[in-house]
Design a protein around this motif. Structure first.
Motif, PDB file in Angstrom:
ATOM      1  N   TYR A  79      72.399 -35.392 -69.246  1.00 15.68           N
ATOM      2  CA  TYR A  79      72.311 -34.057 -68.663  1.00 15.68           C
ATOM      3  C   TYR A  79      70.891 -33.500 -68.689  1.00 15.68           C
ATOM      4  N   HIS A  80      70.231 -33.614 -69.834  1.00 16.20           N
ATOM      5  CA  HIS A  80      69.017 -32.829 -70.059  1.00 16.20           C
ATOM      6  C   HIS A  80      67.713 -33.609 -70.039  1.00 16.20           C
ATOM      7  N   ILE A  81      67.786 -34.940 -70.076  1.00  8.54           N
ATOM      8  CA  ILE A  81      66.553 -35.726 -70.099  1.00  8.54           C
ATOM      9  C   ILE A  81      66.376 -36.511 -68.809  1.00  8.54           C
ATOM     10  N   ILE A  82      67.460 -37.086 -68.277  1.00  7.35           N
ATOM     11  CA  ILE A  82      67.321 -37.833 -67.024  1.00  7.35           C
ATOM     12  C   ILE A  82      68.135 -37.211 -65.890  1.00  7.35           C
ATOM     13  N   GLY A  83      68.849 -36.119 -66.180  1.00  2.00           N
ATOM     14  CA  GLY A  83      69.640 -35.472 -65.144  1.00  2.00           C
ATOM     15  C   GLY A  83      68.923 -34.266 -64.569  1.00  2.00           C
ATOM     16  N   ARG A  84      69.493 -33.116 -64.753  1.00  2.77           N
ATOM     17  CA  ARG A  84      68.899 -31.918 -64.140  1.00  2.77           C
ATOM     18  C   ARG A  84      67.711 -31.386 -64.926  1.00  2.77           C
ATOM     19  N   LYS A  85      67.549 -31.842 -66.170  1.00  2.12           N
ATOM     20  CA  LYS A  85      66.361 -31.542 -66.975  1.00  2.12           C
ATOM     21  C   LYS A  85      66.134 -30.042 -67.150  1.00  2.12           C
ATOM     22  N   ASP A  86      67.163 -29.306 -67.534  1.00  2.00           N
ATOM     23  CA  ASP A  86      66.955 -27.877 -67.756  1.00  2.00           C
ATOM     24  C   ASP A  86      66.428 -27.580 -69.160  1.00  2.00           C
ATOM     25  N   TRP A  87      66.372 -28.588 -70.022  1.00  2.00           N
ATOM     26  CA  TRP A  87      65.573 -28.444 -71.240  1.00  2.00           C
ATOM     27  C   TRP A  87      64.127 -28.694 -70.847  1.00  2.00           C
ATOM     28  N   ASP A  88      63.203 -27.927 -71.414  1.00  2.00           N
ATOM     29  CA  ASP A  88      61.802 -28.182 -71.106  1.00  2.00           C
ATOM     30  C   ASP A  88      61.319 -29.404 -71.887  1.00  2.00           C
ATOM     31  N   ALA A  89      60.069 -29.806 -71.651  1.00  2.00           N
ATOM     32  CA  ALA A  89      59.539 -31.044 -72.241  1.00  2.00           C
ATOM     33  C   ALA A  89      59.585 -31.009 -73.766  1.00  2.00           C
ATOM     34  N   TYR A  90      59.275 -29.861 -74.338  1.00  2.00           N
ATOM     35  CA  TYR A  90      59.300 -29.738 -75.801  1.00  2.00           C
ATOM     36  C   TYR A  90      60.720 -29.899 -76.333  1.00  2.00           C
ATOM     37  N   GLU A  91      61.682 -29.290 -75.668  1.00  2.00           N
ATOM     38  CA  GLU A  91      63.074 -29.372 -76.107  1.00  2.00           C
ATOM     39  C   GLU A  91      63.599 -30.803 -75.996  1.00  2.00           C
TER      40      GLU A  91
END
Length: 335
Positions: free
Chosen positions: A136-148
């Protein structure tokens, strides 16, 4: 209630679709949006502390307005059954915070208090949770920022001791990307900088720079000085760290002395850069000549040229052309 199959890591799970009271939903304590702030003491944050933090975030307030306009959430939360009539929200913690904000104001639990969820079984493991959130958050929509993203990978690596190669394969991203993110977060932890805004300073402009790397090894105190300048806002933008790289690339007596002065706290990068710039060493042609000299000075260059007859012929042709042109340039600039 309906059920559906959910496939993850080539494994199928039966997932229940149902409405669950918001009071039975728990925030995921590993959520990187709040982890770095609430876990500084090393103690797992309480549910109230997580809600207090998330309810103040701008994106949660925006979600609240959107959910109210739509009359409820559109995408179900992904939750794990804890086996004790509570459910951990794996995906959708911000929406849970927004729903609770609405419930505090509306007081209409019949309308707002029941939340659409996809329920994963009790047996859903930590490894599978990591893979799910990575999708979800690293290779998908990436709504976590780079730091997260990097913080989550770092904690995952430290808690499980899984090889970086395995983590990269699991998420379908390069080993280099995972290694770089983990190394940056580790550097920030070691230097007690928990400000997420500083992630790009280190990750994009300091740690990856090969020209600066050798000086970090020669002057170990350079890291402390750079971190101190970043924390104290003496380096005002992440891109300004490229000035340090430009100084290092000069690789002469002056640049070495200037970087030593920076490492010893006698000079900041702006003053050092100005001195190199005034010396004329930052001209474009000088940098290009230096890069070319560094390239042909590599010890493996001979073996590369002689690796095949075809490469040898083409390389020999180019070398002769370069020599001829350099001799011509030398004659003209010496006049």
């Amino acid at each position: 209630m309906t059920t559906e199959n959910y496939t993850l890591r080539n494994k199928k799970f039966t997932v229940d679709n149902r409405d669950i009271p918001e009071s039975k939903l728990l925030f995921y304590t590993e959520n990187p949006r709040v982890y770095s702030i609430l876990n500084k003491s090393g103690i797992e944050p309480s549910q109230d502390a997580i809600y207090d933090q998330m309810s103040k975030m701008d994106h949660v307030k925006t979600l609240k307005s959107s959910i109210e306009s739509n009359g409820g959430i559109i995408d179900p939360l992904l939750v794990k059954d804890n086996g004790n009539d509570t459910y951990t929200v794996l995906e959708g913690n911000s929406r849970l915070a927004a729903i609770r904000l609405i419930c505090e104001v509306k007081k209409d639990l019949a309308k707002w208090g029941m939340v659409k969820c996809k329920v994963f079984p009790v047996e859903f493991s930590d490894d599978e949770i990591f893979a799910l959130l990575g999708q979800y958050h690293i290779i998908g929509r990436k709504d976590w920022d780079a730091y997260e993203q990097a913080s989550y990978l770092y904690r995952r690596h430290k808690s499980t001791q899984l090889p970086i190669q395995f983590m990269a394969n699991e998420l379908g991203i390069t080993v280099g990307s995972v290694k770089k993110m983990i190394q940056t977060i580790e550097f920030m932890h070691n230097h007690h900088d928990e400000d997420k805004k500083h992630f790009s300073y280190y990750n994009d402009n300091y740690l990856k720079n090969k020209s600066v790397q050798k000086y970090r090894e020669t002057y170990p105190e350079l890291d402390d000085q750079i971190v101190s300048m970043i924390k104290e806002n003496k380096i005002t933008e992440a891109k300004d760290l490229r000035k340090l790289s430009d100084i290092a690339k000069c690789d002469d007596k002056q640049s070495k002395r200037l970087i030593r002065d920076i490492a010893e706290g006698k000079m900041d990068i702006y003053e050092a850069y100005d001195r190199v710039e005034q010396s004329g060493k930052l001209g474009h042609c000088i940098q290009q000549f230096r890069k070319f000299r560094e390239y042909i000075n590599r010890p493996e260059i001979i073996d590369e040229i002689k690796s095949s007859q075809e490469i040898y012929k083409k390389a020999n042709f180019e070398i002769n052309k370069i020599i001829s042109r350099l001799e011509n340039i030398k004659k003209k600039i010496d006049k």
